[in-house]
Design an enzyme around this catalytic site. Structure first.
Site, mmCIF file in Angstrom:
data_model
loop_
_atom_site.group_PDB
_atom_site.id
_atom_site.type_symbol
_atom_site.label_atom_id
_atom_site.label_comp_id
_atom_site.label_asym_id
_atom_site.label_seq_id
_atom_site.Cartn_x
_atom_site.Cartn_y
_atom_site.Cartn_z
ATOM 1 N N GLY A 252 0.890 -1.195 0.017
ATOM 2 C CA GLY A 252 -0.192 0.047 -0.029
ATOM 3 C C GLY A 252 0.750 1.328 0.069
ATOM 4 N N ILE B 258 -1.523 6.078 4.380
ATOM 5 C CA ILE B 258 -0.750 5.455 5.501
ATOM 6 C C ILE B 258 0.515 4.863 5.037
ATOM 7 C CG2 ILE B 258 -0.476 4.025 7.565
ATOM 8 C CD1 ILE B 258 -3.658 4.621 7.751
ATOM 9 N N ASP C 291 2.512 -2.047 -4.733
ATOM 10 C CA ASP C 291 1.042 -1.688 -4.477
ATOM 11 C C ASP C 291 0.401 -1.950 -6.067
ATOM 12 O OD1 ASP C 291 -1.363 0.500 -4.607
ATOM 13 O OD2 ASP C 291 -0.151 1.159 -2.826
ATOM 14 N N ASP D 233 -1.654 -7.067 -7.767
ATOM 15 C CA ASP D 233 -3.051 -7.123 -7.468
ATOM 16 C C ASP D 233 -2.959 -7.941 -6.289
ATOM 17 O OD1 ASP D 233 -5.398 -6.814 -6.842
ATOM 18 O OD2 ASP D 233 -6.003 -7.545 -8.759
ATOM 19 N N LEU D 234 -3.028 -7.377 -4.904
ATOM 20 C CA LEU D 234 -3.395 -8.342 -3.614
ATOM 21 C C LEU D 234 -4.397 -8.712 -3.514
ATOM 22 C CD1 LEU D 234 -0.928 -6.151 -1.303
ATOM 23 C CD2 LEU D 234 -0.246 -8.032 -2.665
ATOM 24 N N SER E 68 -7.588 -1.933 12.399
ATOM 25 C CA SER E 68 -8.500 -0.453 12.348
ATOM 26 C C SER E 68 -9.233 -0.562 13.841
ATOM 27 C CB SER E 68 -9.369 -0.796 11.562
ATOM 28 O OG SER E 68 -10.589 0.082 11.463
ATOM 29 N N TYR F 19 -15.686 -4.670 6.277
ATOM 30 C CA TYR F 19 -14.577 -4.368 6.566
ATOM 31 C C TYR F 19 -14.198 -4.416 8.064
ATOM 32 C CZ TYR F 19 -11.213 -0.552 7.242
ATOM 33 O OH TYR F 19 -10.202 0.408 7.722
#
Ligand code: NAI
Length: 255
Positions: free
Chosen positions: A8, A13, A32, A41-42, A114, A153
């Site tokens: 990322g 971040i 990324d 592409d993860l 998160s 999420y």
């Protein structure tokens, strides 16, 4: 010079983490889906395998650090995609790069979770066990059937946090530290997309942290940089909330 893989790395971040590590003299291998040393592409098993192979080649099989930031928010195009990137895009990188980390100097890995992972009831979502059982097809199908992007999420972030904690004993004995940073709202394109979405915008604007503001990517990256450093040499298997007090607000008596 130490070598750290950052996923990322093109935005938010992850970009702040990559920049701060580089400024501190570390070599960063960014992954990324765009604008990175390794473009991959993860969200797919093939993309993750290619990312791991390219990272192992770039570091000659010896890695000192791994920071997994790549992730999608609730505005992603499907719930299954959220599960694919946020859980499998992190867990498979951790597994694929574990041996290289074991060969590194004072190695440490860190996953971005998160504050959403601590929401009540998230641990009971059926998709969580499917993720932890590595059944990607079933986990994605379950998430798509539930059709609740916020649950997908939060479920993906809860599952990846449990994944990290379950590894603490094994990885501790291999000398690899593994921790989770759980941010609250941070000013990035991911948050901006949620704020602009009529489904979530108002709720996010009304859910203000006790500090009265959102965080910046640099504030998260500073904590990540500390946790990856030798100064945090005894931190392992832990979850650090960097959220302006949101976790304290919502889970007053649980910690
Ligand atoms: P961002 O959207 O600025 O950055 C996410 C990065 O992940 C992007 O560069 C994107 O290209 C990459 N990515 C997404 N899907 C990918 C894929 N399939 N393959 C490869 N790379 C992919 O978002 P932000 O906010 O910097 O997010 C970073 C992490 O922080 C995520 O895991 C997110 O869930 C987490 N987080 C963010 C919060 C926030 O308020 N911004 C709050 C809590 C956690």
């Amino acid at each position: 010079m130490t070598v750290t893989v950052v996923t990322g790395s093109a935005s938010g971040i992850g970009a702040a983490v990559a920049k701060q590590l580089q400024q501190a003299g570390h070599r960063v291998i960014g992954i990324d889906r765009r604008d990175a040393d390794i473009v991959a592409d993860l969200s797919t098993a093939e993309g993750r395998d290619a990312a791991v192979a390219a990272a192992l080649k770039a570091c000659n099989g010896v890695l000192d650090g791994l920071v997994c930031c790549a992730g999608l928010g609730p505005t992603a195009s499907s719930c299954g995609l959220i599960v694919a990137v946020n859980y499998f895009g992190m867990s498979e990188l951790v597994d694929g790069l574990g041996d290289a980390l074991a060969r590194g100097g004072k190695p440490a890995a860190l996953l971005i979770g998160s504050v959403a992972s601590a929401h009540p009831g998230i641990d009971k979502l059926p998709m969580v066990e499917l993720m932890l059982g590595r059944d990607e097809a079933a986990a994605k199908a379950q998430a798509d059937a539930m059709a609740n992007p916020q649950a997908a999420y939060a479920g993906s972030k809860y599952a990846i946090t449990v994944f990290a904690r379950r590894k603490a004993v094994e990885w501790g004995s291999r000398g690899i530290r593994l921790n989770v940073v759980a941010p609250g709202a941070v000013e990035t394109p991911l948050l901006q997309a949620s704020l602009s979405d009529p489904r979530y915008g108002e709720a996010i604007r009304n859910f203000v942290s006790p500090l009265g503001r959102n965080g910046s990517p640099d504030e998260i990256a500073k904590v990540v940089g500390f946790m990856q450093s030798e100064q945090a040499g005894f931190m392992h298997g832990t979850v650090v909330f960097v959220d302006g007090g949101m976790d304290a607000l919502t889970r007053l008596e649980r910690f």
